[in-house]
Design an enzyme around this catalytic site. Structure first.
Site, short mmCIF file in Angstrom:
data_model
loop_
_atom_site.label_atom_id
_atom_site.label_comp_id
_atom_site.label_asym_id
_atom_site.label_seq_id
_atom_site.Cartn_x
_atom_site.Cartn_y
_atom_site.Cartn_z
N GLU A 163 0.82 -1.22 0.00
CA GLU A 163 0.00 0.00 0.00
C GLU A 163 0.85 1.26 0.00
O GLU A 163 0.32 2.37 0.02
CB GLU A 163 -0.94 0.00 1.22
CG GLU A 163 -2.01 -1.07 1.16
CD GLU A 163 -2.87 -0.96 -0.10
OE1 GLU A 163 -3.29 0.17 -0.45
OE2 GLU A 163 -3.12 -1.99 -0.74
N GLU A 179 4.92 2.24 4.18
CA GLU A 179 3.61 1.61 4.08
C GLU A 179 2.53 2.64 3.79
O GLU A 179 1.36 2.29 3.64
CB GLU A 179 3.29 0.85 5.36
CG GLU A 179 4.27 -0.27 5.67
CD GLU A 179 3.93 -1.02 6.94
OE1 GLU A 179 3.10 -1.95 6.87
OE2 GLU A 179 4.47 -0.66 8.00
N ARG A 181 2.06 7.04 2.15
CA ARG A 181 2.20 7.84 0.94
C ARG A 181 3.31 8.88 1.09
O ARG A 181 3.28 9.70 2.02
CB ARG A 181 0.87 8.53 0.64
CG ARG A 181 0.91 9.43 -0.58
CD ARG A 181 -0.43 10.13 -0.78
NE ARG A 181 -0.37 11.02 -1.91
CZ ARG A 181 -0.62 10.65 -3.17
NH1 ARG A 181 -0.95 9.40 -3.42
NH2 ARG A 181 -0.54 11.52 -4.16
N GLU A 237 1.77 10.27 16.44
CA GLU A 237 0.87 9.21 16.88
C GLU A 237 -0.05 8.74 15.76
O GLU A 237 -0.47 9.52 14.91
CB GLU A 237 0.03 9.73 18.05
CG GLU A 237 -0.96 8.75 18.62
CD GLU A 237 -1.88 9.41 19.63
OE1 GLU A 237 -1.84 9.02 20.80
OE2 GLU A 237 -2.65 10.31 19.23
N SER A 238 -0.38 7.46 15.78
CA SER A 238 -1.30 6.89 14.80
C SER A 238 -2.61 7.67 14.78
O SER A 238 -3.17 8.00 15.83
CB SER A 238 -1.59 5.43 15.13
OG SER A 238 -0.43 4.64 15.03
N ARG A 270 0.99 13.82 19.94
CA ARG A 270 -0.11 12.92 20.26
C ARG A 270 -1.37 13.72 20.56
O ARG A 270 -1.31 14.92 20.86
CB ARG A 270 0.25 12.04 21.46
CG ARG A 270 0.38 12.81 22.77
CD ARG A 270 0.83 11.92 23.91
NE ARG A 270 0.82 12.66 25.18
CZ ARG A 270 1.25 12.16 26.33
NH1 ARG A 270 1.73 10.92 26.37
NH2 ARG A 270 1.21 12.89 27.44
N ARG A 271 -2.50 13.04 20.48
CA ARG A 271 -3.77 13.68 20.84
C ARG A 271 -4.25 13.10 22.17
O ARG A 271 -4.33 11.88 22.33
CB ARG A 271 -4.83 13.43 19.76
CG ARG A 271 -6.12 14.23 19.99
CD ARG A 271 -7.13 13.98 18.88
NE ARG A 271 -6.68 14.45 17.60
CZ ARG A 271 -6.76 15.72 17.18
NH1 ARG A 271 -7.26 16.64 17.99
NH2 ARG A 271 -6.34 16.06 15.99
#
EC number: 2.3.1.117
Length: 299
Positions: A163, A179, A181, A237-238, A270-271
């Site tokens: 991806e 993985e 863009r 963070e994700s 991070r949130r």
């Protein structure tokens, strides 16, 4: 330094429009063949292209193709070679399993090879072909070659998962896991990881000129987004999309725009899971563990 290379050119038989040029690394006259050429829909010849200075803008499609080859051969890093006006020089091409043709010629090509026992596919309609049909970089793994454009710069040790996507005039400078863009203009330094579904803002959409860079040993978490540059040893963070205007709470309690932190090192963004505020805290960069070196030994 003058660059002079010989390439094999495909052009439209009716209009003479350049479809592509392949420049072998050996700089020898090596011809290609394909069903579209056999059917007379396209023609081919050898062309010698000379670039007096890569600082000057490209002057033709042939010139542009050589510059894209030089980037994918890692002879130049992104932004070290002028690509101004490249879109206006390249024709929109239907990239087919029978050879490149103008989109208006696809049906004619399909009819011309109907009697042959071959499966006909149109992989894309675009101005840029996939890189691997022209340049095979050294020490690189690519899960899906359709997702890497000619003009991408992939340094040895780069792994592009299925991806992952890398645009032209963008790419990696060393061992990297991709993985997500990497958009046009973006440069990722070694030992950094672009997580699954993550995206980095490029220089094309909206005509933006801000070049975004990721330093060494950075982690852009899965489904995260990045609109500022990172220094070294940073983590996003994700799921966090960090744009230049995002308001970030600093360790001392002050609130700044993310653009004011662009290029800084050793920050974790991070949130807060309860308040929703975006925070930046100081990290030593070892928090995420770094790349698995075994995965990037691509000999």
């Amino acid at each position: 330094m003058t660059i002079k290379r010989v390439g094999h050119r495909y052009s439209d038989a009716k209009t003479g429009a350049t479809l592509d040029v392949w420049f072998p690394r050996s700089n020898k006259e090596i011809a290609r063949n394909c069903p579209a050429l056999k059917a007379g829909i396209i023609k081919s010849d050898f062309v010698t292209v000379e670039i007096a200075s890569v600082d000057d803008a490209p002057q033709s499609a042939e010139d542009a193709y050589l510059r894209l080859h030089l980037l994918s051969e890692c002879a130049y890093k992104p932004h070290e070679i002028n690509l101004d006006g490249v879109f206006g020089l390249l024709n929109n091409v239907a990239w087919t399993s029978a050879g490149p043709v103008l989109p208006s010629e696809v049906e004619n090509l399909r009819e011309a090879i109907a009697g042959e026992a071959v499966q006909f596919n149109v992989t894309s309609i675009d101005k840029f072909p996939r890189m691997t049909d022209y340049v095979i970089p050294e020490g690189v793994r690519i899960g899906d070659a359709d997702r890497v454009r000619l003009g991408a710069h992939l340094a040895p040790g780069t792994t592009i998962m299925h991806e992952g996507f890398v645009n032209f005039n963008a790419g990696t400078l060393g061992n990297s896991m991709v993985e997500g863009r990497i958009s046009a203009g973006v440069v990722v330094a070694e030992n950094s990881d672009i997580g699954g579904g993550a995206s980095i803002m490029g220089t094309l959409s909206g005509g933006g000129k801000q070049v975004i860079k990721m330093g060494q040993r950075n982690l852009l978490g899965a489904n995260a987004g990045l609109g500022i540059s990172l220094g070294d040893d940073c983590i996003v963070e994700s799921g966090l999309y960090l744009t230049a205007g995002t308001k970030v709470k600093m360790p001392d309690g002050s609130i700044v725009s993310a653009r004011d932190l662009s290029g800084q090192s050793k920050l974790l963004f991070r949130r807060h899971s309860q308040t929703g505020e975006v925070q930046a805290i100081v990290t030593d960069g070892t928090l995420w563990g770094g790349l698995n070196s075994t995965l990037h030994n691509n000999d």
